[in-house]
Structures are given as structure tokens and as C-alpha cells.
Motif scaffolding. Structure first.
Motif, mmCIF file in Angstrom:
data_model
loop_
_atom_site.group_PDB
_atom_site.id
_atom_site.type_symbol
_atom_site.label_atom_id
_atom_site.label_comp_id
_atom_site.label_asym_id
_atom_site.label_seq_id
_atom_site.Cartn_x
_atom_site.Cartn_y
_atom_site.Cartn_z
ATOM 1 N N ILE A 16 -0.836 -4.639 -7.523
ATOM 2 C CA ILE A 16 -1.784 -3.767 -6.792
ATOM 3 C C ILE A 16 -1.502 -2.365 -6.996
ATOM 4 N N LEU A 17 -2.274 -1.600 -7.321
ATOM 5 C CA LEU A 17 -2.204 -0.410 -7.545
ATOM 6 C C LEU A 17 -3.148 0.660 -6.640
ATOM 7 N N GLY A 18 -2.511 1.721 -6.216
ATOM 8 C CA GLY A 18 -3.599 2.742 -5.751
ATOM 9 C C GLY A 18 -4.073 2.468 -4.239
ATOM 10 N N ALA A 19 -3.511 1.661 -3.407
ATOM 11 C CA ALA A 19 -3.907 1.158 -2.065
ATOM 12 C C ALA A 19 -3.533 2.074 -1.220
ATOM 13 N N ASP A 20 -3.890 2.060 0.177
ATOM 14 C CA ASP A 20 -3.554 2.651 1.314
ATOM 15 C C ASP A 20 -2.171 1.840 1.665
ATOM 16 N N VAL A 21 -2.447 0.565 1.787
ATOM 17 C CA VAL A 21 -1.448 -0.496 2.261
ATOM 18 C C VAL A 21 -2.016 -1.458 1.316
ATOM 19 N N GLY A 22 -0.895 -2.085 0.316
ATOM 20 C CA GLY A 22 -1.136 -3.059 -0.547
ATOM 21 C C GLY A 22 -1.480 -4.535 0.259
ATOM 22 N N ILE A 23 -1.040 -4.781 0.929
ATOM 23 C CA ILE A 23 -0.958 -6.189 1.749
ATOM 24 C C ILE A 23 -0.713 -5.822 3.019
#
Length: 183
Positions: free
Chosen positions: A149-156
Motif C-alpha cells: 500500500i502506497l500513498g494513503a492517509d491510513v493504509g488499513i
């Protein structure tokens, strides 16, 4: 009624394929057929002609598989995997998500790993702009094996009371937060 909708959706896919082959991607005809697909098709995939990437713009009901051979896949807005929905992401598939869009899971999201060389990737679609991440809601289930996962506010984000989220051999990078557990 469900059979009728599936039949129209299937015919639209077939017609789009034929039109693309014959008319060399005539924008007017393709737009007309795509409009019919959106109006009559209740698929979560807006454009899924044979061999084409998948563009997700609607909530997911039923089973949708994002294949490695048809990529990069795109998510243009926040999508919700409904209680009757299942999104499967194959090893090696790449999913590009629009800024601010999220994947909300009330059904099932499953990512399986074939090998470390063939991870599924979910990343931001615009450099420097974060997407919302994956949110596994109460009642939902997430199984992540070999996901990057790249470039997310919160991955999971997991909003579970029990063990409905399984994270194994994943890489979460260039995100504001990696994993958030909420009750």
C-alpha cells in the motif's frame, strides 16, 4: 429482473468489443454504449471489455476480481464492498486510487500472495496526493497477504471487535499512518 440486467450488461460488453474492433474506437459510439452500460448494468465495473483494465466507480455486490493481466485498475471514488460483495485482488495486480477515495469493506476484501516478487499494489493515482486507504468496517473481513500500500492517509483501518482482519507479509509505505485499530 436480475437475469435481464446481467443479459443487457453482457450484451453491452460484447457490443463494445465489436465496436472497438470495427470502428477503431469511435468516441461517439463507444460513449453511447458506455452510457447504456452504466444505465442498465448493475456491475461494479464500469468498463471491463475483454483485455481492458477495470475502472471501479460503484459499490461492489457479488464477486469482482482484479486481474494482473488487466491493469492498472482504477478506483475513481470511494467504493464500498457491500455485505454481499467480495473483491479479490490477484498477485501482481496494480490498483490506482484517486485522491481522497477510500475502499470501505463491509463484505470481503482478499489479497493473496503468490511470491514476494509478485505483490498486489494499491497506490495513489496522483503523486503527492493521498488516497483514503482501506477501512474494514464492523461485519467486514479483510485478508491481506503480500499487499503493498502506497500513498494513503491510513493504509488499513480496522473497526472490528474480533479477528476479522488478517495482515501478513505486507508493505505499507509513504502513508501518513500505517495501520489504525479502532473499536
Amino acid at each position: 429482473m436480475g437475469f435481464f440486467v446481467r443479459a443487457v450488461s453482457w450484451m453491452a460488453t460484447l457490443l463494445c468489443s465489436l465496436v472497438r474492433a470495427r470502428c477503431k474506437r469511435s468516441p461517439r459510439v463507444t460513449s453511447l454504449l458506455l452510457g447504456l452500460w452504466i444505465i442498465f448494468g448493475q456491475s461494479s465495473v464500469v468498463w471491463a471489455a475483454p483485455g481492458a483494465k477495470q475502472i471501479l466507480t460503484q459499490d461492489i455486490h457479488g464477486v469482482v476480481t482484479l486481474e494482473k493481466t488487466r491493469q492498472p485498475h482504477e478506483i475513481l471514488r470511494t467504493i464500498r464492498i457491500a455485505t454481499d460483495g467480495k473483491l479479490l485482488i490477484e498477485p501482481g495486480a496494480t490498483v490506482v486510487v484517486a485522491p481522497g477515495a477510500k475502499i470501505e469493506v463491509v463484505g470481503i476484501l482478499a489479497v493473496t500472495e503468490a511470491s514476494e516478487d509478485e505483490r498486489a499494489i494499491i497506490r495513489n493515482g496522483v503523486a503527492g496526493q493521498l488516497w483514503g486507504g482501506i477501512s474494514v468496517e464492523k461485519g467486514g473481513s479483510g485478508s491481506f497477504s503480500g499487499l503493498e500500500i502506497l500513498g494513503a492517509d491510513v493504509g488499513i483501518t480496522s473497526r472490528q471487535d474480533g479477528p476479522a482482519v488478517d495482515i501478513e507479509n505486507c508493505v505499507i509505505t509513504t502513508c501518513m499512518n500505517g495501520v489504525r485499530l479502532e473499536r
